[in-house]
Design a protein around this motif. Structure first.
Motif, PDB file in Angstrom:
ATOM      1  N   THR A 119      36.627  47.607  43.090  1.00  0.00           N
ATOM      2  CA  THR A 119      35.562  46.925  42.349  1.00  0.00           C
ATOM      3  C   THR A 119      35.654  47.257  40.858  1.00  0.00           C
ATOM      4  N   ASP A 120      36.539  48.176  40.498  1.00  0.00           N
ATOM      5  CA  ASP A 120      36.802  48.465  39.093  1.00  0.00           C
ATOM      6  C   ASP A 120      37.953  47.568  38.634  1.00  0.00           C
ATOM      7  N   LEU A 121      37.668  46.703  37.677  1.00  0.00           N
ATOM      8  CA  LEU A 121      38.665  45.713  37.282  1.00  0.00           C
ATOM      9  C   LEU A 121      39.981  46.321  36.828  1.00  0.00           C
ATOM     10  N   SER A 122      39.932  47.526  36.248  1.00  0.00           N
ATOM     11  CA  SER A 122      41.184  48.115  35.774  1.00  0.00           C
ATOM     12  C   SER A 122      42.104  48.457  36.953  1.00  0.00           C
ATOM     13  N   TYR A 144      31.891  40.175  46.909  1.00  0.00           N
ATOM     14  CA  TYR A 144      31.978  40.420  45.465  1.00  0.00           C
ATOM     15  C   TYR A 144      33.434  40.331  44.994  1.00  0.00           C
ATOM     16  N   HIS A 164      34.792  36.841  45.005  1.00  0.00           N
ATOM     17  CA  HIS A 164      34.334  36.075  43.840  1.00  0.00           C
ATOM     18  C   HIS A 164      35.058  36.480  42.567  1.00  0.00           C
ATOM     19  N   VAL A 165      35.297  37.780  42.400  1.00  0.00           N
ATOM     20  CA  VAL A 165      36.041  38.234  41.223  1.00  0.00           C
ATOM     21  C   VAL A 165      37.455  37.628  41.243  1.00  0.00           C
ATOM     22  N   TYR A 208      36.797  33.593  40.632  1.00  0.00           N
ATOM     23  CA  TYR A 208      36.277  33.131  39.340  1.00  0.00           C
ATOM     24  C   TYR A 208      36.973  33.766  38.138  1.00  0.00           C
ATOM     25  N   ILE A 209      37.361  35.042  38.263  1.00  0.00           N
ATOM     26  CA  ILE A 209      37.911  35.727  37.086  1.00  0.00           C
ATOM     27  C   ILE A 209      39.436  35.608  37.052  1.00  0.00           C
TER      28      ILE A 209
END
Lengths: 139, 220
Positions: free
Chosen positions: A56-59, A84, A87-88, A91-92
């Motif tokens: 869940t940490d984007l890095s 979650y 979706h990341v 969408y991201i």
């Protein structure tokens, strides 16, 4: 940007076996899990990469080449985390193919309007039971 | 307004107390049964014990069509799921989420949460402001950082002291909205004279903020 990675998030029984089988099929597999211990479930034939970290940490996702992912399979033990992350990824990072395992069938509605595909162990078990039951009944 | 407050500990308790005084219709949901009871007795209000990430809990609490939903749990992902469920399935107009990880502020906004609050982020800003060696420069951003409010103390050595506002050649897009001259609050007009020890409240855009601070600080 070449999308050629097959990413599995959550190295439980399902995640680790998907990772192993896709690796055997020749995919470039990266598996992410928060604890190092979880990777013990990977079979010996697994030849991909293991990343220890909280997805869940984007890095952590970015270090695992999420931007190069063609497929992401999400199988952590929390439905909320799974949705979650789906979706990341959607969408991201615009990952073209996303699979997510969900225990609660009600939560599937949160994925409406996307191409994210959900797998429900509950539904599969129920179907399997009904099939087996009918077979027994016919004997 | 119909406001749904989900999760959270003492911040939930505090917000319930504050909003209740303003006579809003409050729906409080808390997963922690003991704390739910505490908020309930402490504020004389009914609290639904349950997991707000589950749609049936929001449904039982009749949260549909609320004006605002606050997600205050300790898990950022849970807060996201709550806000998402609120928007998608309960037609709740505005969602506000607390986040632990300050990096999630931008991310959650991109994912459709209307307003995202990180206490770490706010704390960092406050520390920066409070530890500033300059003569009190405080900033506050409004409307997703499109507008900033700057509070500046005027020192006797500044060039604009004892001048009328209309005689000062201010940069474009500057608006002194308010002058605080203890104990008075002055809404400035063109002929208002700026004095030493005044506190200027200036509204600007973030890009012009630096220029304005430099301008005000110009010495005679």
């Amino acid at each position: 940007m070449k999308r050629n990675k097959f990413i599995v998030i959550g190295s439980g029984r399902l995640g680790s076996n998907i990772a192993t089988q896709m690796s055997e099929l020749g995919e470039d597999v990266i598996i992410i899990d928060a604890t190092d211990d979880s990777f013990r479930k990977l079979q010996e034939s697994f030849s991909g990469y293991q990343v220890v970290g909280d997805a869940t940490d984007l890095s952590v996702l970015e270090n695992s080449y999420i931007k190069h992912a063609k497929t992401v399979v999400i199988t952590t033990d929390s439905d909320n985390v799974n949705i979650y992350l789906a979706h990341v990824c959607y969408y991201i990072y615009n990952v073209p193919t996303i699979f997510v395992r969900l225990a609660d069938t009600d939560k599937g509605s949160l994925l409406e309007g996307t191409y994210i595909k959900a797998i429900y162990p509950f539904t599969l078990s129920l179907q399997e039971f009904m099939t087996m039951y009918k077979q027994e009944d016919n004997k | 307004m119909k406001i749904v407050i989900t999760g959270g500990k003492h911040e939930a308790d505090f917000i319930v107390k504050m909003l209740k005084e303003e006579r809003h219709q409050l729906i409080v949901i808390n997963q922690d049964t003991e704390f739910a009871e505490y908020i309930s007795t402490n504020n004389d209000i009914s609290v639904f014990p349950g997991d707000p990430t589950k749609a049936y809990v929001l449904s039982d609490a009749e949260a549909d069509n609320a004006d605002v939903l606050l997600a205050l749990s300790d898990s950022d992902t849970d807060n996201y799921i709550i806000c998402l469920t609120a928007k998608k399935e309960f037609n709740i107009k505005r969602t506000v989420s607390k986040v632990k990880n300050p990096k999630n502020v931008e991310l959650f906004k991109k994912l459709g949460v209307d307003s995202v609050i990180s206490s770490t982020y706010l704390l960092a800003q406050t520390i920066l402001n409070e530890s500033s060696v300059e003569n009190i420069i405080k900033t506050l951003s409004i409307e997703d950082e499109k507008i900033v409010m700057v509070e500046m103390g005027v020192e006797a050595s500044y060039a604009l002291v004892d001048k009328k506002i209309m005689d000062i050649n201010f940069p474009k897009n500057i608006n002194i909205s308010c002058i605080f001259r203890d104990p008075h609050v002055i809404i400035p007009k063109g002929d208002t004279i700026i004095k030493a020890d005044d506190k200027l409240i200036i509204i600007s855009t973030p890009t012009e903020q630096e220029e304005i601070i430099e301008f005000v600080k110009k010495k005679r």
